[in-house]
Design a protein around this motif. Structure first.
Motif, PDB file in Angstrom:
ATOM      1  N   SER A  67       0.852  -1.192   0.000  1.00 13.78           N
ATOM      2  CA  SER A  67       0.000   0.000   0.000  1.00 13.78           C
ATOM      3  C   SER A  67       0.886   1.240   0.000  1.00 13.78           C
ATOM      4  O   SER A  67       2.088   1.169   0.268  1.00 13.78           O
ATOM      5  CB  SER A  67      -0.892   0.014   1.233  1.00 13.78           C
ATOM      6  OG  SER A  67      -0.153   0.372   2.367  1.00 13.78           O
ATOM      7  N   LEU A  68       0.284   2.382  -0.295  1.00 17.32           N
ATOM      8  CA  LEU A  68       1.042   3.625  -0.319  1.00 17.32           C
ATOM      9  C   LEU A  68       1.667   3.883   1.049  1.00 17.32           C
ATOM     10  O   LEU A  68       2.847   4.239   1.156  1.00 17.32           O
ATOM     11  CB  LEU A  68       0.135   4.795  -0.688  1.00 17.32           C
ATOM     12  CG  LEU A  68      -0.491   4.745  -2.084  1.00 17.32           C
ATOM     13  CD1 LEU A  68      -1.496   5.875  -2.247  1.00 17.32           C
ATOM     14  CD2 LEU A  68       0.588   4.829  -3.152  1.00 17.32           C
ATOM     15  N   ALA A  71       4.580   1.739   1.814  1.00 22.62           N
ATOM     16  CA  ALA A  71       5.790   2.200   1.130  1.00 22.62           C
ATOM     17  C   ALA A  71       6.405   3.373   1.882  1.00 22.62           C
ATOM     18  O   ALA A  71       7.622   3.456   2.045  1.00 22.62           O
ATOM     19  CB  ALA A  71       5.461   2.598  -0.309  1.00 22.62           C
ATOM     20  N   ALA A  72       5.549   4.259   2.365  1.00 22.48           N
ATOM     21  CA  ALA A  72       6.048   5.409   3.109  1.00 22.48           C
ATOM     22  C   ALA A  72       6.773   4.965   4.382  1.00 22.48           C
ATOM     23  O   ALA A  72       7.868   5.463   4.695  1.00 22.48           O
ATOM     24  CB  ALA A  72       4.895   6.350   3.462  1.00 22.48           C
ATOM     25  N   TYR A  73       6.186   4.016   5.073  1.00 20.86           N
ATOM     26  CA  TYR A  73       6.848   3.505   6.279  1.00 20.86           C
ATOM     27  C   TYR A  73       8.143   2.775   5.930  1.00 20.86           C
ATOM     28  O   TYR A  73       9.102   2.808   6.690  1.00 20.86           O
ATOM     29  CB  TYR A  73       5.917   2.559   7.045  1.00 20.86           C
ATOM     30  CG  TYR A  73       4.941   3.269   7.948  1.00 20.86           C
ATOM     31  CD1 TYR A  73       5.394   3.960   9.076  1.00 20.86           C
ATOM     32  CD2 TYR A  73       3.579   3.256   7.692  1.00 20.86           C
ATOM     33  CE1 TYR A  73       4.505   4.618   9.913  1.00 20.86           C
ATOM     34  CE2 TYR A  73       2.683   3.913   8.525  1.00 20.86           C
ATOM     35  CZ  TYR A  73       3.155   4.597   9.639  1.00 20.86           C
ATOM     36  OH  TYR A  73       2.277   5.239  10.461  1.00 20.86           O
ATOM     37  N   ARG A  74       8.129   2.114   4.800  1.00 20.31           N
ATOM     38  CA  ARG A  74       9.321   1.360   4.417  1.00 20.31           C
ATOM     39  C   ARG A  74      10.530   2.275   4.210  1.00 20.31           C
ATOM     40  O   ARG A  74      11.594   2.019   4.774  1.00 20.31           O
ATOM     41  CB  ARG A  74       9.043   0.544   3.148  1.00 20.31           C
ATOM     42  CG  ARG A  74      10.264  -0.203   2.629  1.00 20.31           C
ATOM     43  CD  ARG A  74       9.912  -1.291   1.635  1.00 20.31           C
ATOM     44  NE  ARG A  74       9.152  -0.808   0.477  1.00 20.31           N
ATOM     45  CZ  ARG A  74       9.700  -0.184  -0.569  1.00 20.31           C
ATOM     46  NH1 ARG A  74      11.004   0.056  -0.609  1.00 20.31           N
ATOM     47  NH2 ARG A  74       8.939   0.218  -1.569  1.00 20.31           N
ATOM     48  N   ILE A  75      10.373   3.357   3.433  1.00 19.64           N
ATOM     49  CA  ILE A  75      11.535   4.238   3.258  1.00 19.64           C
ATOM     50  C   ILE A  75      11.953   4.812   4.580  1.00 19.64           C
ATOM     51  O   ILE A  75      13.133   4.953   4.862  1.00 19.64           O
ATOM     52  CB  ILE A  75      11.289   5.527   2.424  1.00 19.64           C
ATOM     53  CG1 ILE A  75       9.972   5.476   1.727  1.00 19.64           C
ATOM     54  CG2 ILE A  75      12.481   5.841   1.542  1.00 19.64           C
ATOM     55  CD1 ILE A  75       9.520   6.846   1.314  1.00 19.64           C
TER      56      ILE A  75
ATOM     57  N   TYR B  91      -7.471  13.622  -1.687  1.00 16.57           N
ATOM     58  CA  TYR B  91      -6.686  12.574  -1.054  1.00 16.57           C
ATOM     59  C   TYR B  91      -6.441  11.480  -2.078  1.00 16.57           C
ATOM     60  O   TYR B  91      -7.194  11.346  -3.045  1.00 16.57           O
ATOM     61  CB  TYR B  91      -7.459  11.983   0.129  1.00 16.57           C
ATOM     62  CG  TYR B  91      -6.600  11.217   1.090  1.00 16.57           C
ATOM     63  CD1 TYR B  91      -5.867  11.878   2.062  1.00 16.57           C
ATOM     64  CD2 TYR B  91      -6.508   9.819   1.025  1.00 16.57           C
ATOM     65  CE1 TYR B  91      -5.069  11.179   2.954  1.00 16.57           C
ATOM     66  CE2 TYR B  91      -5.715   9.115   1.917  1.00 16.57           C
ATOM     67  CZ  TYR B  91      -5.005   9.806   2.875  1.00 16.57           C
ATOM     68  OH  TYR B  91      -4.209   9.116   3.754  1.00 16.57           O
ATOM     69  N   THR B  92      -5.425  10.688  -1.851  1.00 16.42           N
ATOM     70  CA  THR B  92      -5.137   9.598  -2.765  1.00 16.42           C
ATOM     71  C   THR B  92      -5.329   8.259  -2.073  1.00 16.42           C
ATOM     72  O   THR B  92      -4.715   8.001  -1.047  1.00 16.42           O
ATOM     73  CB  THR B  92      -3.707   9.728  -3.305  1.00 16.42           C
ATOM     74  OG1 THR B  92      -3.619  10.942  -4.022  1.00 16.42           O
ATOM     75  CG2 THR B  92      -3.378   8.575  -4.224  1.00 16.42           C
ATOM     76  N   PHE B  93      -6.217   7.471  -2.636  1.00 17.61           N
ATOM     77  CA  PHE B  93      -6.507   6.160  -2.081  1.00 17.61           C
ATOM     78  C   PHE B  93      -5.810   5.124  -2.941  1.00 17.61           C
ATOM     79  O   PHE B  93      -6.046   5.069  -4.145  1.00 17.61           O
ATOM     80  CB  PHE B  93      -8.011   5.914  -2.071  1.00 17.61           C
ATOM     81  CG  PHE B  93      -8.745   6.860  -1.166  1.00 17.61           C
ATOM     82  CD1 PHE B  93      -9.021   6.512   0.142  1.00 17.61           C
ATOM     83  CD2 PHE B  93      -9.125   8.121  -1.619  1.00 17.61           C
ATOM     84  CE1 PHE B  93      -9.686   7.390   0.988  1.00 17.61           C
ATOM     85  CE2 PHE B  93      -9.787   9.008  -0.778  1.00 17.61           C
ATOM     86  CZ  PHE B  93     -10.065   8.637   0.521  1.00 17.61           C
ATOM     87  N   GLY B  94      -4.972   4.327  -2.336  1.00 18.57           N
ATOM     88  CA  GLY B  94      -4.173   3.484  -3.205  1.00 18.57           C
ATOM     89  C   GLY B  94      -3.775   2.142  -2.674  1.00 18.57           C
ATOM     90  O   GLY B  94      -2.814   1.554  -3.144  1.00 18.57           O
ATOM     91  N   ASP B 109      -2.240  -4.716 -13.380  1.00 12.15           N
ATOM     92  CA  ASP B 109      -2.213  -3.331 -12.947  1.00 12.15           C
ATOM     93  C   ASP B 109      -2.925  -3.124 -11.614  1.00 12.15           C
ATOM     94  O   ASP B 109      -3.943  -3.754 -11.346  1.00 12.15           O
ATOM     95  CB  ASP B 109      -2.908  -2.458 -13.995  1.00 12.15           C
ATOM     96  CG  ASP B 109      -1.996  -2.206 -15.169  1.00 12.15           C
ATOM     97  OD1 ASP B 109      -0.786  -2.489 -15.060  1.00 12.15           O
ATOM     98  OD2 ASP B 109      -2.493  -1.705 -16.196  1.00 12.15           O
ATOM     99  N   ARG B 110      -2.400  -2.219 -10.831  1.00 12.37           N
ATOM    100  CA  ARG B 110      -3.105  -1.752  -9.648  1.00 12.37           C
ATOM    101  C   ARG B 110      -3.890  -0.512 -10.038  1.00 12.37           C
ATOM    102  O   ARG B 110      -3.505   0.218 -10.951  1.00 12.37           O
ATOM    103  CB  ARG B 110      -2.100  -1.357  -8.560  1.00 12.37           C
ATOM    104  CG  ARG B 110      -1.389  -2.499  -7.933  1.00 12.37           C
ATOM    105  CD  ARG B 110      -1.742  -2.716  -6.494  1.00 12.37           C
ATOM    106  NE  ARG B 110      -1.719  -1.555  -5.643  1.00 12.37           N
ATOM    107  CZ  ARG B 110      -0.728  -1.249  -4.814  1.00 12.37           C
ATOM    108  NH1 ARG B 110       0.366  -1.987  -4.767  1.00 12.37           N
ATOM    109  NH2 ARG B 110      -0.819  -0.213  -4.014  1.00 12.37           N
ATOM    110  N   TYR B 111      -4.969  -0.256  -9.302  1.00 10.62           N
ATOM    111  CA  TYR B 111      -5.755   0.937  -9.567  1.00 10.62           C
ATOM    112  C   TYR B 111      -5.660   1.873  -8.381  1.00 10.62           C
ATOM    113  O   TYR B 111      -5.921   1.489  -7.246  1.00 10.62           O
ATOM    114  CB  TYR B 111      -7.210   0.573  -9.845  1.00 10.62           C
ATOM    115  CG  TYR B 111      -7.380  -0.006 -11.217  1.00 10.62           C
ATOM    116  CD1 TYR B 111      -7.757   0.803 -12.281  1.00 10.62           C
ATOM    117  CD2 TYR B 111      -7.126  -1.348 -11.463  1.00 10.62           C
ATOM    118  CE1 TYR B 111      -7.894   0.283 -13.548  1.00 10.62           C
ATOM    119  CE2 TYR B 111      -7.249  -1.885 -12.727  1.00 10.62           C
ATOM    120  CZ  TYR B 111      -7.639  -1.067 -13.766  1.00 10.62           C
ATOM    121  OH  TYR B 111      -7.769  -1.571 -15.026  1.00 10.62           O
ATOM    122  N   LEU B 112      -5.309   3.092  -8.670  1.00 11.36           N
ATOM    123  CA  LEU B 112      -5.121   4.088  -7.634  1.00 11.36           C
ATOM    124  C   LEU B 112      -6.059   5.242  -7.940  1.00 11.36           C
ATOM    125  O   LEU B 112      -6.273   5.586  -9.094  1.00 11.36           O
ATOM    126  CB  LEU B 112      -3.667   4.521  -7.698  1.00 11.36           C
ATOM    127  CG  LEU B 112      -3.112   5.581  -6.785  1.00 11.36           C
ATOM    128  CD1 LEU B 112      -1.664   5.260  -6.494  1.00 11.36           C
ATOM    129  CD2 LEU B 112      -3.197   6.928  -7.459  1.00 11.36           C
TER     130      LEU B 112
END
Lengths: 248, 248
Positions: A67-68, A71-75, B91-94, B109-112
Motif C-alpha cells: 500500500s502507499l 511504502a512510506a513507512y518502508r523508506i 486525497y489519494t486512495f491506493g 495493474d493496480r488501480y489508484l
DNA sequence: ACAAAAGTGTTTTTTATACACCCATGC
DNA sequence: GCATGGGTGTATAAAAAACACTTTTGT
C-alpha cells in the motif's frame, strides 16, 4: 507489448490511450533540534540516475502488493530508526513531465509521486547511513537544490506543518519526551515566526488547558533560572481532540 | 512482456517488483439547493463493469499526456456545464485490493484513485445526461450504496467541506451569485449542524467584515419580511486571505 | 551584584454568546 | 391583526494581547 495494445483497444477507439504509471512515495520528514532551535528536514543523496548525486527527499517506488502507506513507512524505516513517529499523507503530484524518465512523447510510464509528511524526535532518531552515507538533517534555511520537484513538495510540507502546529498537538511529536516550556515556545516561533504570541501568554494559555504535566525535574541551560521539564499528557488532551484551534 | 521483466532486473534482484498502476481521478462534487436547503453530491450510474449499474462518484482514468487536474476537469466538463467552479485535490486512495479489477495475486495493474473536491452552483450547473441518463444530484442523507470505496471518499470530502466552510469563503462558490443572509446561514447550519452560532451574531460578524455587498434588491419568500440580496465581494475579501478562522 | 532565563500576575482590549426587541410582509 | 421570517441592539462573559514584575540561577 501486445497485451497493452489490446487493453487499449477494448475501451474505445476515439479516446487517447490511458497512461501507465509507476507510483512513487516521497517523504517530507521533519524534526527539531531543541538545543540549537533549528527546524530540520531529512534529505538523502541520490545514488542513481536521474539526478545522481543530488539531494532529494527520501522516496521509493511502490512495490507489488504494497500500500502507499506501507511504502512510506518502508523508506522511513530504511533511513531512520525512530521510536516515535507521526505520518500522514500530504499531496499527490502527478503532472506529466515531472520526471525526466518520462520520455516526452513516448508511451512509456509516467511517474507520479504521493508525498507523505512525517515527524520524528531528533534525539531518538538514529540515521541509517548506507555504505555511501548520503543522508543528513538539513536546517530549513539551508536546504540545497533538490531533485525533481522536491523543493515544491518540501514547501508544501512546511506549510502543512505550520498549519498543524496551530490546531493540533503535533509539536509533541517532534519535541523530546521531556521538554521545557521555552523549548515548546521556541519551536512555535521558529516554525510560525516571531510575534505569534507573547511568551507569558502562550505559557499560561497552555498550562491552563491542563495537558502538560510538570515532572518537577529542573534543567539548567547556562545562565538563568532552571526550567521545569514537562511531558505531554495524551489522556488529558483527549477532550480537545477534534476541537480545532486550541493552540496559537 | 519482456520489456517489463528487463526493467525489473536492472534494479535489484532481491526486491519485489514494482507495481504497475492505472491512475483514476474521482470527483466529489458538492452543491446546495438553497430553496430546499439540501446539501447535494453529484453521482453517476456506472455503465460498465465492475459495479455495473451502481451509483458512483464521477471518475475517469488518466490518459496519456494528461495531468491529474486536467483529468479532474475533464470528467467535470463531461458531466456538468458549470459557470463557476472550485476544485482542489482531496486525497489519494491506493491500497492494493481497492479495485476488483486487480487480480489478487497477479502482476496485473493496480488501480489508484486521486480524489478531487469540487463545488458548483446548483442553479448554474446543468447536468449532461448521456444516452442512458445515469446522473443525478443526491441529498447527502440519501446517498445510496456506492461503487468501490467511494463512500469513504465521499465521507472524506464531506469532512473537508465542513472544515473549509469554517475558515475560507467556499460558501460563495456553492451559493448562487446573489443570496440572502439566511441562505448563507442555512448553508452553514446544514453543513455544520445546528447551534454552530446564533443567527443574529453570525449576521453581524459577517457584515462587519465588509466583504458582503448589499445589492439593495429585496426578495420575498412567502410570508415574512423580504430579505436583501447580497453578493460576495472578492476584492474586499483579499486582506483576509491566508488568515484563518474568519467565519464560524 | 547583576545579567539572563524562568515564571507570575494585572490591566486593557477585543471577541464571543445570549437574548430581547423592532420591522415588513402575506394571509 | 397576527404569524412569519428579516433585521438591529445591548448586556454579559470570556478570551486575547500587552506588559510590569518576581524568582532563581551562573558568573
Amino acid at each position: 507489448m501486445p497485451g497493452r495494445a489490446q487493453r487499449k483497444a477494448t475501451k474505445s477507439l476515439s479516446h487517447p490511450p490511458l497512461a501507465d504509471f509507476k507510483v512513487g512515495v516521497d517523504n517530507v520528514i521533519f524534526s527539531v533540534d531543541t538545543d540549537q532551535n533549528r527546524l530540520l528536514v531529512l534529505l538523502v543523496m541520490r545514488q542513481e540516475e536521474p539526478f545522481f548525486g543530488q539531494w532529494s527527499l527520501p522516496g521509493t517506488l511502490v512495490r507489488h502488493g504494497e500500500s502507499l502507506e506501507d511504502a512510506a513507512y518502508r523508506i522511513l524505516a530504511e533511513k531512520i530508526r525512530a521510536r516515535n513517529l507521526y505520518l500522514e499523507q500530504l499531496y499527490t503530484f502527478g503532472g506529466p513531465d515531472r520526471d525526466p524518465r518520462e520520455a516526452p512523447d513516448s508511451y512509456g510510464d509516467r511517474y507520479l509521486s504521493v508525498s507523505y509528511f512525517a515527524l520524528v524526535r531528533y534525539a531518538e532518531a538514529e540515521l541509517i547511513a548506507d555504505r555511501v552515507s548520503g543522508i543528513a538533517w538539513y536546517s530549513l534555511e539551508q536546504v540545497p537544490d533538490l531533485a525533481f520537484d522536491h523543493k515544491q513538495i518540501l514547501e508544501y510540507g512546511h506549510r502543512r506543518l505550520r498549519n498543524k502546529l496551530e490546531y493540533s498537538p503535533v509539536a509533541f511529536e517532534v519535541l523530546p519526551e521531556l521538554f521545557t516550556l521555552s523549548d515548546l515556545y521556541q519551536l512555535y516561533t521558529t516554525v510560525l515566526g516571531e510575534n505569534f504570541s507573547d511568551y507569558s501568554n502562550f505559557r499560561s494559555r497552555l498550562l491552563k488547558l491542563g495537558f502538560l504535566e510538570d515532572t518537577g525535574v529542573k534543567v539548567s541551560r547556562g545562565a538563568g533560572r532552571p526550567a521545569s521539564l514537562y511531558r505531554f499528557d495524551a489522556e488529558a488532551f483527549a477532550p480537545y481532540k477534534d476541537k480545532p484551534m486550541v493552540f496559537i
